[in-house]
Design a protein around this motif. Sequence first.
Motif, PDB file in Angstrom:
ATOM      1  N   UNK A 139       9.977 -16.271 -21.708  1.00 26.20           N
ATOM      2  CA  UNK A 139      10.020 -16.805 -23.070  1.00 26.20           C
ATOM      3  C   UNK A 139      11.124 -17.828 -23.260  1.00 26.20           C
ATOM      4  N   UNK A 140      10.902 -18.794 -24.139  1.00 29.58           N
ATOM      5  CA  UNK A 140      11.923 -19.740 -24.532  1.00 29.58           C
ATOM      6  C   UNK A 140      12.733 -19.135 -25.681  1.00 29.58           C
ATOM      7  N   UNK A 141      13.801 -19.866 -26.083  1.00 23.88           N
ATOM      8  CA  UNK A 141      14.796 -19.258 -26.962  1.00 23.88           C
ATOM      9  C   UNK A 141      14.217 -18.681 -28.251  1.00 23.88           C
ATOM     10  N   UNK A 142      13.436 -19.498 -28.995  1.00 21.53           N
ATOM     11  CA  UNK A 142      12.953 -18.991 -30.282  1.00 21.53           C
ATOM     12  C   UNK A 142      11.959 -17.850 -30.078  1.00 21.53           C
ATOM     13  N   UNK A 143      11.123 -17.965 -29.023  1.00 26.75           N
ATOM     14  CA  UNK A 143      10.180 -16.883 -28.736  1.00 26.75           C
ATOM     15  C   UNK A 143      10.945 -15.632 -28.329  1.00 26.75           C
ATOM     16  N   UNK A 144      11.960 -15.823 -27.498  1.00 23.15           N
ATOM     17  CA  UNK A 144      12.746 -14.684 -27.008  1.00 23.15           C
ATOM     18  C   UNK A 144      13.400 -13.939 -28.161  1.00 23.15           C
ATOM     19  N   UNK A 147       3.239   2.941 -27.502  1.00 24.80           N
ATOM     20  CA  UNK A 147       3.863   1.644 -27.759  1.00 24.80           C
ATOM     21  C   UNK A 147       5.340   1.687 -27.369  1.00 24.80           C
ATOM     22  N   UNK A 148       6.018   2.769 -27.741  1.00 20.61           N
ATOM     23  CA  UNK A 148       7.446   2.915 -27.432  1.00 20.61           C
ATOM     24  C   UNK A 148       7.668   2.905 -25.916  1.00 20.61           C
ATOM     25  N   UNK A 149       6.843   3.666 -25.190  1.00 23.70           N
ATOM     26  CA  UNK A 149       7.036   3.770 -23.741  1.00 23.70           C
ATOM     27  C   UNK A 149       6.782   2.431 -23.049  1.00 23.70           C
ATOM     28  N   UNK A 150       5.719   1.746 -23.459  1.00 23.72           N
ATOM     29  CA  UNK A 150       5.426   0.438 -22.857  1.00 23.72           C
ATOM     30  C   UNK A 150       6.568  -0.543 -23.105  1.00 23.72           C
ATOM     31  N   UNK A 151       7.010  -0.600 -24.366  1.00 22.29           N
ATOM     32  CA  UNK A 151       8.040  -1.565 -24.721  1.00 22.29           C
ATOM     33  C   UNK A 151       9.340  -1.248 -23.997  1.00 22.29           C
ATOM     34  N   UNK A 152       9.693   0.041 -23.946  1.00 25.45           N
ATOM     35  CA  UNK A 152      10.952   0.442 -23.317  1.00 25.45           C
ATOM     36  C   UNK A 152      10.958   0.093 -21.841  1.00 25.45           C
ATOM     37  N   UNK A 153       9.868   0.408 -21.165  1.00 26.51           N
ATOM     38  CA  UNK A 153       9.857   0.245 -19.707  1.00 26.51           C
ATOM     39  C   UNK A 153       9.557  -1.190 -19.267  1.00 26.51           C
ATOM     40  N   UNK A 154       8.812  -1.954 -20.081  1.00 28.39           N
ATOM     41  CA  UNK A 154       8.350  -3.254 -19.617  1.00 28.39           C
ATOM     42  C   UNK A 154       9.023  -4.452 -20.286  1.00 28.39           C
ATOM     43  N   UNK A 155       9.554  -4.268 -21.488  1.00 30.55           N
ATOM     44  CA  UNK A 155      10.027  -5.439 -22.235  1.00 30.55           C
ATOM     45  C   UNK A 155      11.525  -5.439 -22.546  1.00 30.55           C
ATOM     46  N   UNK A 156      12.026  -4.321 -23.077  1.00 26.56           N
ATOM     47  CA  UNK A 156      13.351  -4.343 -23.715  1.00 26.56           C
ATOM     48  C   UNK A 156      14.464  -4.830 -22.788  1.00 26.56           C
ATOM     49  N   UNK A 157      14.606  -4.203 -21.627  1.00 25.60           N
ATOM     50  CA  UNK A 157      15.716  -4.585 -20.746  1.00 25.60           C
ATOM     51  C   UNK A 157      15.500  -5.964 -20.109  1.00 25.60           C
ATOM     52  N   UNK A 158      14.291  -6.289 -19.590  1.00 27.17           N
ATOM     53  CA  UNK A 158      14.107  -7.646 -19.044  1.00 27.17           C
ATOM     54  C   UNK A 158      14.414  -8.747 -20.064  1.00 27.17           C
ATOM     55  N   UNK A 159      14.042  -8.532 -21.325  1.00 28.75           N
ATOM     56  CA  UNK A 159      14.318  -9.544 -22.347  1.00 28.75           C
ATOM     57  C   UNK A 159      15.806  -9.630 -22.647  1.00 28.75           C
ATOM     58  N   UNK A 201      18.279  -8.848 -20.749  1.00 29.68           N
ATOM     59  CA  UNK A 201      19.012  -9.390 -19.600  1.00 29.68           C
ATOM     60  C   UNK A 201      19.079 -10.909 -19.647  1.00 29.68           C
ATOM     61  N   UNK A 202      18.018 -11.525 -20.194  1.00 25.88           N
ATOM     62  CA  UNK A 202      17.985 -12.995 -20.238  1.00 25.88           C
ATOM     63  C   UNK A 202      19.023 -13.574 -21.191  1.00 25.88           C
ATOM     64  N   UNK A 203      19.462 -12.787 -22.161  1.00 30.83           N
ATOM     65  CA  UNK A 203      20.444 -13.320 -23.118  1.00 30.83           C
ATOM     66  C   UNK A 203      21.837 -12.732 -22.913  1.00 30.83           C
ATOM     67  N   UNK A 210      23.996 -13.263 -20.590  1.00 29.06           N
ATOM     68  CA  UNK A 210      25.002 -14.232 -20.133  1.00 29.06           C
ATOM     69  C   UNK A 210      25.545 -15.070 -21.278  1.00 29.06           C
ATOM     70  N   UNK A 211      24.788 -15.177 -22.362  1.00 25.81           N
ATOM     71  CA  UNK A 211      25.243 -15.957 -23.517  1.00 25.81           C
ATOM     72  C   UNK A 211      26.237 -15.172 -24.361  1.00 25.81           C
ATOM     73  N   UNK A 212      26.654 -15.774 -25.447  1.00 27.65           N
ATOM     74  CA  UNK A 212      27.600 -15.122 -26.362  1.00 27.65           C
ATOM     75  C   UNK A 212      26.837 -14.457 -27.493  1.00 27.65           C
ATOM     76  N   UNK A 213      26.515 -13.188 -27.312  1.00 32.13           N
ATOM     77  CA  UNK A 213      25.839 -12.438 -28.368  1.00 32.13           C
ATOM     78  C   UNK A 213      26.862 -12.051 -29.424  1.00 32.13           C
ATOM     79  N   UNK A 214      26.463 -12.135 -30.696  1.00 24.12           N
ATOM     80  CA  UNK A 214      27.384 -11.712 -31.745  1.00 24.12           C
ATOM     81  C   UNK A 214      27.444 -10.179 -31.762  1.00 24.12           C
ATOM     82  N   UNK A 215      28.602  -9.599 -32.093  1.00 20.71           N
ATOM     83  CA  UNK A 215      28.747  -8.132 -32.055  1.00 20.71           C
ATOM     84  C   UNK A 215      27.696  -7.400 -32.886  1.00 20.71           C
ATOM     85  N   UNK A 216      27.337  -7.969 -34.047  1.00 20.70           N
ATOM     86  CA  UNK A 216      26.328  -7.299 -34.886  1.00 20.70           C
ATOM     87  C   UNK A 216      24.995  -7.162 -34.160  1.00 20.70           C
ATOM     88  N   UNK A 217      24.624  -8.196 -33.384  1.00 20.55           N
ATOM     89  CA  UNK A 217      23.362  -8.146 -32.637  1.00 20.55           C
ATOM     90  C   UNK A 217      23.410  -7.060 -31.569  1.00 20.55           C
TER      91      UNK A 217
END
Length: 1135
Positions: free
Chosen positions: A950-955, A973-985, A987-989, A991-998
């Motif tokens: 995904x690109x930035x806005x999609x991500x 839905x929870x199991x699919x999202x947890x195992x397939x999406x949450x951590x890979x997505x 991980x892509x951000x 390296x950037x500067x995430x705000x503490x609230x996020x």
Amino acid sequence: MSAEQVSSLCEQLVKAVTVIMDPASTQRYRLEALKFCEEFKEKCPICVPCGLKLAEKTQTAIVRHFGLQILEHVVKFRWNNMPRLEKVYLKNNVMGLISSGTQSILEEESHIKDVLSRIVVEMIKREWPQHWPDMLKELDTLSKQGETQTELVMFILLRLAEDVVTFQTLPTQRRRDIQQTLTQNMEKIFSFLLTTLQQNVNKYSRAVTAQANCRVGIAALNTLAGYIDWVAMSHITADNCKLLEMLCLLLNEPELQIGAAECLLIAVSRKGKLEDRKPLMVLFGDVAMHYILSAAQTADGEGLVEKHYVFLKRLCQVLCALGSQLCALLGSDSDVETPANFGKYLDSFLAFTTHPSQFLRSSTQITWGALFRHDVLSRDPLLLAMIPKYLRASMTNLVKVGFPSKTDSPSCEYSRFDFDSDEDFNAFFNSFRAQQGEVMRMACRLDPKTGFQMAGEWLKYQLSSPVDIGAMNSKTGEGLCSIFSPSFVQWDAMTFFSESVISQMFRTLDKEEIPVNEGIELLQLVLNFETKDPLILSCVLTNVSALFPFVTYRPEYLPQVLSKLFASVTFEVIEESKVIKNVRRHACSSIIKMCRDYPQLVLPNFEMLYNHVKQLLSNELLLTQMEKCALMEALVLISNQFKDYERQKAFLEELMAPVASLWLSEEMQRYGTFLSDPESFISYVGADNKITDPILEDPSGLNRSRISFCVYTILGVVKRARWPTALEEATAGGFVVGCTPSGSPIYRNPCTEQVLKLMDNLLALIRTHNNLYMPEVVAKLGDTFAKALDMLEVEKNPLLELYDSPVYKTVLERMQGFFCTLYDNCFHVLGNAGPSMQQDFYTVEGLASQLLTSAFINLNNIPDYRLRPMLRVFVKPLVLSCPAEYYETLVCPILGPLFTYLHPSPKLSFSSASEEDTADDNPESQEMLEEQLVRLLTRELPLTCLSPPPFQDVCTALLITSYTSLSWKDTLSCQRTTTQLCWPLLKQVLTGNLIPDAVTWFFTSVLKGLQTHGQHDGCMAALVHLAFQIYEALRPRYAELKAVMEQIPEIQRESLEQFDSKLLTPTLQKVADKRRKDHFKRLIAGCIGKPLGEQFRKEVHIRNLPSLFKKVKPLLETDILENEDGGGLTALFEP
């Protein structure tokens, strides 16, 4: 307190219990009495003396039971704080109750026995063996007092095994201590159980009046059943399999046979080392087999009595398990040989397969499959000789009879025991039939010609038999079959049998071995058979398809086959019905299947096929739109065999000319220009009319059918038109137009030009359809069609797990069907366009903006049941098939706004689904439907976006959607999202500067998910792992995560500090990953959700006792050397 105070309190408790149990009590008094009893159990310091007094034999059974419940409550919740002498006092008194405080075995209530045994087991769980080493001796002594005590001892031993081994309801160390001590004493326990069983059986067999001994025998068998499952096999097979021998003998004892069969079944079903299981083969011996078979014959010969029928089921399971053991042992490294009684075993097993009970028949199928699959047994002459008998039995078993509401078969009586309703039986039988089909195919793999011969005989018999519609079975009153007619159930069974065995024969036999002449003879008989009965004609068509492979050997029969199928496409009887539609649809699908699977065979007859179709299409009213399009699909499939781009393109242009002229006609163009105002569309399809007489012809029906025809045809062409799969053929035919940078060929589809020409109007139609859901447009629908955009019943029923699909009858339902099918098909076209036309579709100028202004317009008003097909059949295929070079221009502009819209949507729906009041006739069903729709919609989201990076806005949108969905009430839905999406997505951000609230929001979302789904092991494990990954990766940079952890209920601060210090000090040696994860899981345990049944349950705390089985660490050699008197290592080198 004094004895008077105990007596006074007991009197009050007796009154309270009487009020609670009295049906005439008012709710207020009952609640007050209940509150008094509960407060007494929780707070009173003299529970033990009161409980013992209430448990005396002189009290009524209800009062005694309450007294014993008090004692059980004391042991479960107060034991840890009781003085040692009080524990001993309670234990001695409870053992005294067993000894002399109960009625005789035949008089005592079963619930009294149950609670008494529970109290003893609760004490054992807390004190044995460390503080109560003589427990087994005490139980042995009690059992010698008589049958009453022996039965209670059996209950105690059984419940102990269940709590410790089966249900594991106590802490790990206590469970380990007790289980290991049980294992150490198992020889004594088994000897005691067997001796007790033998003694009581002997006494009972000598005097049938000795019912007490019979009761003890039953208890001993039940207790054995609790141990046989897990003890070492050596105990089961000890003394030349004495236990198995005794169980076989008891199979012929009416009162004990069910218990004996249960024990035998558990023993024979044991898994484990093959070497340990070899002694079980003794059950194939003469004596054991005689007892098993004679018991089965006796039970079956006494008619249908529930008790005997249950016993027969158990015996059937024993034989199945025996077969499984034989398959496991034979042919492995062990020296087991095929038993001498294998033939007798097969005969008895076949008897169960031919029993009137459909349930017993079905129970044998898995074992037959295992036997036919087995490397050694499948070559055994005895089993090969059994194949014709098995197939003959299957011919009977495939006939759908035995409905519990009917009396037309001996199976019906048995079905009334096994099934609550005809619907239950129907679901069971469909599954049973599919299973039989699989096993028949395995049998035919071993003996294909026998199966084919039987199928041929049965087919000839059915073709020559007169039609019997049965009494009161015809729905039309015109002499046509219903699904319950005797003729149809026979045709149906025969058709399934033929399909199964013929398809397997073609897969098994070499080409020269195929009995072509016999097959062609059968095909001719079927082709010459004429019937006006739609149900039977449907079976005939299936037989044509099953026999069609023979035509590959004799292509001259193809025109006859085509004529038969085309005649069925236009099949009619006086009264139009769903059955007629099904026959015509069946014929169309048979033609498509033939063209898909045998295109080279059909290609020489293409012109004949094309002329036939053109003749049918020339009459606009002869076929439905779906039938027309099915025939056109068949032509497109054959045109793929031209392997010539220009020729196929010219053909598709000619084929689609009527569609193009209609779709691009002045009338349609005029309708297209008014799309900004969907009222014109409503008017065009007739949804603004108020129809008073539904029988009259719908004036706008032709308009609707033309739109449907165009969309159906576009879909069929896009779906079926393809280039040759072989690169050389594609290149030679002009389908390849270049190569990608990676060297892959770029193909062009001959349908592209025609389809793209029609795309503008298709997108306009989608835009119009989406705008129909605007409130002001919905208000314009006519009175008759006010609910035209609602879900169809046939869409609702599968979601609510109801499968009685009604036929479209009313004009409203026909209009609903039109809108629903049109919406789905439009998105099917878009979903297939990418894989079909590839770069020609992805490079359409401004495609993303065109899709955004059509498919994604007015999403706020579109209901969930329409969003789901859009995601499933359009967005998902588009994303998955889109090449990477078009992500930025096509996928990202679409997914960004889509996820931004979708991420709050299901969440809001979940919260509102239970809050909204609905005016529906059945509000419960409506609420269930809404929640299920949201659940299914959320499941589409993770699957839609797994392909492109995904690109930035999609991500961003996808991250928010993914982490929000963790707390939606849908485990899948929870199991699919947890195992397939949450951590890979994430991980892509990282390296950037995430705000503490996020960061805290992501972590909190996971913890919320744990609160919602913690009760489900699969979700809980995945969410704990995700929370652990986030905390380990981000805690060093964000101290805010620790603040979140500190808010978790019941968190141990010291333990958190310890975990944090290890995490933040990289110089420390890293603890093993599993131990770190376990530590983290203990920290967040306070937010892991529990099942509703456990949320308010009072916790039982069982303390660990000093461990009995600590492993002594051997001293290291260096320690020994250092501690020796010689002064250590240096002393060895002194002269």
